[in-house]
Design an enzyme around this catalytic site. Structure first.
Site, PDB file in Angstrom:
ATOM      1  N   GLY A  21       0.842  -1.196   0.000  1.00  0.00           N
ATOM      2  CA  GLY A  21       0.000   0.000   0.000  1.00  0.00           C
ATOM      3  C   GLY A  21       0.873   1.240   0.000  1.00  0.00           C
ATOM      4  N   PHE A  24       1.361   5.780   5.010  1.00  0.00           N
ATOM      5  CA  PHE A  24       0.251   6.084   5.932  1.00  0.00           C
ATOM      6  C   PHE A  24      -0.970   5.181   5.717  1.00  0.00           C
ATOM      7  CE2 PHE A  24       2.487  10.024   4.706  1.00  0.00           C
ATOM      8  CZ  PHE A  24       3.202  10.205   5.867  1.00  0.00           C
ATOM      9  N   SER A  25      -0.732   3.975   5.167  1.00  0.00           N
ATOM     10  CA  SER A  25      -1.846   3.054   4.937  1.00  0.00           C
ATOM     11  C   SER A  25      -1.929   1.982   6.028  1.00  0.00           C
ATOM     12  CB  SER A  25      -1.689   2.379   3.569  1.00  0.00           C
ATOM     13  OG  SER A  25      -0.499   1.611   3.535  1.00  0.00           O
ATOM     14  N   ASP A  93      10.217  -5.903   6.743  1.00  0.00           N
ATOM     15  CA  ASP A  93       9.535  -4.608   6.653  1.00  0.00           C
ATOM     16  C   ASP A  93      10.275  -3.726   5.656  1.00  0.00           C
ATOM     17  OD1 ASP A  93       7.480  -2.846   7.280  1.00  0.00           O
ATOM     18  OD2 ASP A  93       8.658  -1.846   8.832  1.00  0.00           O
ATOM     19  N   GLU A  94       9.592  -2.748   5.095  1.00  0.00           N
ATOM     20  CA  GLU A  94      10.156  -1.854   4.066  1.00  0.00           C
ATOM     21  C   GLU A  94      10.810  -2.686   2.968  1.00  0.00           C
ATOM     22  OE1 GLU A  94       9.499   1.226   4.061  1.00  0.00           O
ATOM     23  OE2 GLU A  94       9.310   1.959   6.127  1.00  0.00           O
ATOM     24  N   GLN A  96      10.421  -2.988  -0.068  1.00  0.00           N
ATOM     25  CA  GLN A  96      10.728  -2.349  -1.371  1.00  0.00           C
ATOM     26  C   GLN A  96      12.179  -1.884  -1.460  1.00  0.00           C
ATOM     27  OE1 GLN A  96       8.891  -0.839   0.974  1.00  0.00           O
ATOM     28  NE2 GLN A  96       9.794   1.185   1.309  1.00  0.00           N
ATOM     29  N   CYS A 153      -9.480  14.598  -0.435  1.00  0.00           N
ATOM     30  CA  CYS A 153     -10.932  14.411  -0.613  1.00  0.00           C
ATOM     31  C   CYS A 153     -11.542  13.330   0.269  1.00  0.00           C
ATOM     32  CB  CYS A 153     -11.241  14.144  -2.085  1.00  0.00           C
ATOM     33  SG  CYS A 153     -10.844  12.467  -2.581  1.00  0.00           S
ATOM     34  N   CYS A 185      -7.025  12.920  -7.153  1.00  0.00           N
ATOM     35  CA  CYS A 185      -6.268  14.037  -6.562  1.00  0.00           C
ATOM     36  C   CYS A 185      -4.787  13.959  -6.927  1.00  0.00           C
ATOM     37  CB  CYS A 185      -6.457  14.050  -5.053  1.00  0.00           C
ATOM     38  SG  CYS A 185      -8.169  14.349  -4.569  1.00  0.00           S
TER      39      CYS A 185
HETATM   40 ZN    ZN Z   1      -8.673  12.393  -3.356  1.00  0.00          ZN
END
Ligand code: ZN
Length: 191
Positions: A21, A24-25, A93-94, A96, A153, A185
């Site tokens: 993700g 901040f997910s 973790d991390e 990537q 949004c 966005c």
């Molecule tokens: Zn948005």
């Protein structure tokens, strides 16, 4: 929510789980949730992170909300073998930020009966697949994509928009440097 379904036939089974993700997910919180439950059941586990990520702490994997777990930092994927002593769970973790050998190492461990749990960003700030992540997603048995909330949004967000003026793919940061955005966005800002 991922609920483990352990095979009941008595044979040693390994597999790969990926939690992916945007920033901040809640990827790391989800990883820690799985590890705490395994730890509570006295399952032996190891948690690794690549040395590149030294935000907050050298030895602890900490999520943005402060939950923590002890981690071993390694320079390369193959270094994992120096620490692994047949623990049944290996968490990354991390992921990537690991080198491409992590794909082979994860599969090799899973083939030997290890539950391999990977957490990491699926896309970089430009919206491209990040490092070894697409390969891990391809060969994983279980994939969980978690979402942040778009700060613009309020719908589920999957992009990590970099607010800081910096073009390197690897640029560590938190709330001041990045924000989660939804597709609409993100595209508005990008173009
Ligand atoms: Zn948005």
């Amino acid at each position: 929510m991922f609920l483990e379904q352990f095979p009941q036939d008595g044979k040693p089974h390994g597999w790969i789980e990926v939690i992916c993700g945007s920033m901040f997910s809640g990827k790391t919180e989800e990883l820690i949730r799985r590890l705490r439950r395994a730890e509570f059941a006295n399952q032996k586990l190891l948690l690794f992170k690549p040395r590149i990520d030294n935000r907050y702490s050298e030895e602890l994997v900490m999520s943005h909300n402060g939950a923590k777990f002890e981690a071993i930092q390694v320079e390369s994927a193959n270094e994992i073998y120096q620490h692994w002593k047949n623990e049944k769970i290996v968490a990354l973790d991390e992921v990537q930020f690991f080198d491409q050998d992590i794909v082979k190492v994860a599969n090799d461990l899973a083939n030997q009966g290890v539950r391999v749990i990977c957490a990491g960003l699926d896309m970089d700030f430009k919206g491209n697949p990040f490092g070894p992540m697409p390969y891990l997603l391809s060969c994983a048995e279980y994939v969980t994509k978690v979402h942040a909330i778009c700060v613009s949004c309020g719908v589920p967000a999957q992009f990590s928009h970099r607010k800081a003026k910096q073009d390197d793919q690897v640029f560590l940061g938190a709330k001041d440097e990045y924000e989660p955005l939804c597709r609409v966005c993100y595209n508005k800002i990008k173009h």
